[in-house]
Design a protein around this motif. Structure first.
Motif, PDB file in Angstrom:
ATOM      1  N   LEU A  27       0.816  -1.108  -0.046  1.00  0.00           N
ATOM      2  CA  LEU A  27       0.217  -0.037   0.019  1.00  0.00           C
ATOM      3  C   LEU A  27       0.820   1.186   0.004  1.00  0.00           C
ATOM      4  O   LEU A  27       0.704   2.230  -0.902  1.00  0.00           O
ATOM      5  CB  LEU A  27      -1.018  -0.053   1.126  1.00  0.00           C
ATOM      6  N   ILE A  28       1.808   1.321   0.634  1.00  0.00           N
ATOM      7  CA  ILE A  28       2.619   2.590   1.069  1.00  0.00           C
ATOM      8  C   ILE A  28       3.501   2.669  -0.140  1.00  0.00           C
ATOM      9  O   ILE A  28       3.752   3.833  -0.733  1.00  0.00           O
ATOM     10  CB  ILE A  28       3.716   2.472   2.237  1.00  0.00           C
ATOM     11  N   LEU A  36      -6.011   6.711  -8.638  1.00  0.00           N
ATOM     12  CA  LEU A  36      -4.938   5.838  -8.307  1.00  0.00           C
ATOM     13  C   LEU A  36      -4.473   5.523  -6.979  1.00  0.00           C
ATOM     14  O   LEU A  36      -4.200   4.609  -6.422  1.00  0.00           O
ATOM     15  CB  LEU A  36      -3.625   6.119  -9.090  1.00  0.00           C
ATOM     16  N   LEU A  37      -4.815   6.575  -6.005  1.00  0.00           N
ATOM     17  CA  LEU A  37      -4.367   6.329  -4.703  1.00  0.00           C
ATOM     18  C   LEU A  37      -5.582   5.512  -3.883  1.00  0.00           C
ATOM     19  O   LEU A  37      -5.268   5.161  -2.860  1.00  0.00           O
ATOM     20  CB  LEU A  37      -4.444   7.706  -4.171  1.00  0.00           C
ATOM     21  N   ALA A  38      -6.620   5.451  -4.474  1.00  0.00           N
ATOM     22  CA  ALA A  38      -7.788   4.769  -3.919  1.00  0.00           C
ATOM     23  C   ALA A  38      -7.851   3.339  -4.043  1.00  0.00           C
ATOM     24  O   ALA A  38      -8.378   2.630  -3.416  1.00  0.00           O
ATOM     25  CB  ALA A  38      -9.205   5.424  -4.593  1.00  0.00           C
ATOM     26  N   VAL A  98       3.226   5.950  -2.408  1.00  0.00           N
ATOM     27  CA  VAL A  98       4.537   6.971  -2.633  1.00  0.00           C
ATOM     28  C   VAL A  98       4.745   7.108  -4.026  1.00  0.00           C
ATOM     29  O   VAL A  98       5.092   7.996  -4.730  1.00  0.00           O
ATOM     30  CB  VAL A  98       5.636   6.332  -1.845  1.00  0.00           C
ATOM     31  N   GLY A  99       4.448   5.907  -4.796  1.00  0.00           N
ATOM     32  CA  GLY A  99       4.795   6.040  -6.008  1.00  0.00           C
ATOM     33  C   GLY A  99       3.827   6.952  -7.064  1.00  0.00           C
ATOM     34  O   GLY A  99       4.241   7.610  -7.991  1.00  0.00           O
ATOM     35  N   GLY A 105      10.259   1.278   0.733  1.00  0.00           N
ATOM     36  CA  GLY A 105       9.215   0.452   0.677  1.00  0.00           C
ATOM     37  C   GLY A 105       9.369  -0.860  -0.125  1.00  0.00           C
ATOM     38  O   GLY A 105       8.704  -1.899   0.314  1.00  0.00           O
ATOM     39  N   LEU A 106       9.903  -0.935  -1.205  1.00  0.00           N
ATOM     40  CA  LEU A 106      10.150  -1.777  -2.119  1.00  0.00           C
ATOM     41  C   LEU A 106      11.040  -2.877  -1.505  1.00  0.00           C
ATOM     42  O   LEU A 106      10.808  -4.337  -1.352  1.00  0.00           O
ATOM     43  CB  LEU A 106      10.791  -1.300  -3.519  1.00  0.00           C
ATOM     44  N   HIS A 107      12.163  -2.419  -0.636  1.00  0.00           N
ATOM     45  CA  HIS A 107      13.052  -3.100  -0.099  1.00  0.00           C
ATOM     46  C   HIS A 107      12.440  -4.032   1.065  1.00  0.00           C
ATOM     47  O   HIS A 107      12.493  -5.106   1.377  1.00  0.00           O
ATOM     48  CB  HIS A 107      14.181  -2.426   0.328  1.00  0.00           C
ATOM     49  N   GLN A 108      11.318  -3.136   1.550  1.00  0.00           N
ATOM     50  CA  GLN A 108      10.516  -3.818   2.816  1.00  0.00           C
ATOM     51  C   GLN A 108       9.730  -5.053   2.442  1.00  0.00           C
ATOM     52  O   GLN A 108       9.624  -6.005   3.258  1.00  0.00           O
ATOM     53  CB  GLN A 108       9.900  -2.755   3.530  1.00  0.00           C
ATOM     54  N   ASN A 109       9.206  -4.838   1.343  1.00  0.00           N
ATOM     55  CA  ASN A 109       8.011  -5.638   0.901  1.00  0.00           C
ATOM     56  C   ASN A 109       8.500  -6.674  -0.230  1.00  0.00           C
ATOM     57  O   ASN A 109       7.782  -7.575  -0.310  1.00  0.00           O
ATOM     58  CB  ASN A 109       6.555  -4.850   0.578  1.00  0.00           C
TER      59      ASN A 109
END
Length: 366
Positions: free
Chosen positions: A111-112, A300-302, A116-117, A200-204
């Motif tokens: 989600l995050i 896109l955020l939704a 952010v993207g 965020g990419l590295h985390q998920n």
């Protein structure tokens, strides 16, 4: 190797560029992220050098751009790299977003990462618009006039926001100064958002075409070599455009100095804004048109909030709907450059409905 892992900075580089595990079955569509990083570096470097020779003054801006093109050593190369680099930025980001929509990269737990993207994409659009104004040609001036007037639909504060952006009561010297300052600042904010995006990419972790857990490989050397192939193709296509067709994606009216007394016959934005410009013009009411235009981005955020299911892959029906959406996006891009009269207006209204309907279907079907 132990020293690398003990050093905080080198350990971070090692985690991101060497030992980072990625799904073994990802395709070249996953290269778009690294390509965007390379283009961002090119844009910042060329932009900083161009700013050294640019004069943010309505009397000299157009002449300073011509000075860069004619008198500065390799100034023509820097400017064409910067201008066409912006177009490539949007080409690759549309591929990046399209891949995310197709494979459901917006679903939890990303989600995050997705949000952010989307903010990066919006910041890109703002930066590109501000940069388009700086050459101070006819399209620059009238584009700034049209776009800033959109804020007039905001109740009570609209006119005050416009006057703040203009620095007066019309687009003039203070406006150009402010736009230059914002255009110089936003890329560094964009770079900060990219770092957050990477964290965020590295985390998920990355998704993959099957959306299932499988074998993982180290980033180096398997995916670095794959990224290098993408870099080579990027530089080849960028070189073709810069050296052989540098003005192909631009508008000829922007090589005419800005004249507030002469309105261009047909005011159009850059090609990457055309789909959203078509959505704006599809609705006769100005307020509703502006809401629809900004809504086409903010929707896109939704997506992550309404699509909570972890699907194992894309269904055949969703694949068909995606390609209908892509075709519709290109039709909107064509319509954005056409005059505002029948049948283009009616087609724009149908395509606008299809655009929003696709996202509604994504939200309903998860």
């Amino acid at each position: 190797m132990k020293f690398v892992k003990r050093n905080p900075l080198l350990a971070l580089v090692n985690d991101f560029l060497i030992d980072s595990p990625l799904p073994a079955n990802i395709t070249y569509f996953w290269n778009t992220g690294s390509l965007l990083g390379v283009i961002l570096v090119i844009q910042i470097l060329t932009g900083v050098i161009l700013a050294m020779h640019y004069t943010p003054n309505t009397l000299y801006a157009f002449a300073s751009v011509e000075h860069i093109m004619r008198d500065v050593n390799y100034g023509w190369l820097l400017r064409y790299l910067h201008a066409n680099g912006a177009s490539f930025f949007f080409i690759v980001v549309y591929l990046h977003i399209g891949r995310g929509l197709y494979f459901g990269s917006y679903r939890p737990p990303r989600l995050i990462l997705w949000i952010v993207g989307v903010f990066i994409y919006i910041a890109m659009m703002a930066t590109a618009f501000l940069g388009y104004v700086l050459p101070w040609g006819q399209m620059s001036f009238w584009g700034a006039t049209v776009i800033t007037n959109f804020f007039s639909v905001i109740p009570w504060l609209g006119q005050d926001i416009i006057h703040f952006l203009w620095g007066g009561f019309s687009v003039d010297h203070p406006t150009l100064n402010r736009f230059f300052s914002f255009h110089y600042l936003l890329p560094f904010i964009l770079a900060a958002l990219v770092i957050i995006h990477l964290l965020g990419l590295h985390q998920n972790g990355s998704t993959n075409p099957l959306s299932v857990r499988g074998d993982y490989l180290r980033f180096h050397p398997y995916f670095i070599s794959k990224d290098l192939v993408g870099f080579v193709w990027l530089f080849i296509f960028l070189a073709i455009l810069v050296f052989f067709m540098p003005n192909y994606l631009g508008h000829p009216d922007n090589y005419i100095p800005a004249n507030p007394l002469v309105t261009p016959h047909h005011i159009v934005p850059e090609w990457y804004f055309l789909p959203f410009y078509a959505i704006l013009r599809a609705i006769p009411n100005k307020t509703l048109g502006v809401i629809a235009m900004f809504g086409s981005l903010l929707i896109l955020l939704a997506l992550p909030w309404f699509t909570r299911l972890r699907l194992s892959g894309n269904t055949p029906m969703m694949k068909v709907l995606f390609w209908i959406f892509v075709a519709n996006f290109f039709i909107l891009m064509w319509l954005g450059g056409e005059p505002i009269h029948s049948p283009y207006t009616e087609i724009s209204q149908v395509c606008t409905f299809i655009y929003f309907a696709y996202f509604v279907v994504l939200m309903i079907m998860g």
